[in-house]
Design an enzyme around this catalytic site. Structure first.
Site: not given
Length: 282
Positions: A13-15, A141, A166
């Site tokens: 949650a820093n970006t 996703s 991914y």
């Protein structure tokens, strides 16, 4: 919905999406833990969110999802600080990395995006149950549609494509959510998988081509704030309990691939994940 007295953990949650999710939950009065690898960036984000929301209870703790020792240390520290956990948002992730392995020898996409969050959820499950009703939100996703769980080569040692790696990890997120919901029936803890949309974020930093495309099509991509809305919906919306285990996009339940609906694959992935991590779920 206001959230005074509620405790939230958000990974990464820093970006980006995670930061905007943290901002909104802090605005609603929750005590928010930003769990991230880069503590300096985390403190910068937390300072910004505290100033914006006037909520001093935005805290940063070290969590490196590529290292099970770090995950266990985070969980131990969190349990010492908090008796309750109402919302866990497994938001962090890596994308399109060149082939590499985590500290524990897992292929990086599998290790960070799936196994790291699998272990973290396991370690925090007691507090989630004690805090019921509680929720676990797993970011996946739409590219899970192209994913496949390659049990014969989970670590990508026989063949590796960073784009498909991914996709495979995002399918694992959906299958984990499906199996977790089944095992949590009757506990008051529910779980949801989320596609945030195609968002302008740092996630594509390992791919020059995607970085270029993101710049070209930037006006048509979601902002991080827009991308956070489905995570927030699954964390906060009333009446979602009957939809535990489902996959959401644009704040509503949506279609998943046939592979993501395969209960046998979900159960097998669960068991293999436990074996790889050396854990047993109660």
């Amino acid at each position: 919905m206001q959230l005074p007295g509620k405790v939230v953990v958000i990974t990464g949650a820093n970006t980006g999406i995670g930061k905007e999710t943290a901002r909104e939950l802090a605005r609603r009065g929750a005590r928010v833990y930003i769990a991230c690898r880069d503590v300096l960036k985390g403190e910068s984000a937390a300072s910004e969110i505290r100033a914006d929301t006037k909520n001093s209870q935005v805290l940063v703790r070290k969590l490196d999802l590529s290292d099970t020792k770090s995950i266990r240390a985070f969980a131990e520290g969190f349990r010492a600080e908090e008796k309750q956990l109402h919302i866990l948002i497994n938001n962090a992730g890596v994308m399109m990395c060149p082939y590499s392995k985590t500290a524990d020898g897992f292929e990086t996409h599998l290790g960070v995006n799936h196994l790291g969050h699998f272990l973290l959820t396991h370690l925090l499950l007691g507090q989630l149950k004690e805090s019921a009703p509680a929720r676990v939100v797993n970011l996946s996703s739409v590219v899970h549609l192209a994913g496949k769980i390659r049990f014969h080569d989970l670590q990508g040692e026989k063949s590796y494509n960073r784009g498909f790696a991914y996709c495979h990890s995002k399918l694992a997120n959906v299958l984990f959510t499906r199996e977790l919901a089944k095992r949590l029936q009757g506990t008051g803890v529910t779980t949801y998988a989320v596609h945030p949309g195609i968002v302008r974020s740092e996630l594509v930093r390992h791919s020059f081509l995607l970085c270029l495309l993101w710049r070209l099509f930037s006006p048509f991509l979601k902002t991080a704030r827009e991308g956070a809305q489905t995570s927030l919906h699954c964390a906060l919306a009333e009446g979602l309990e009957p939809l535990s285990g489902k996959y959401f996009s644009d704040c509503k339940k949506t279609w998943v691939s046939p592979r993501a609906r395969n209960n046998k694959t979900a159960e097998r992935l669960w068991n293999v994940s436990c074996e790889l991590l050396g854990i047993r779920w109660e």
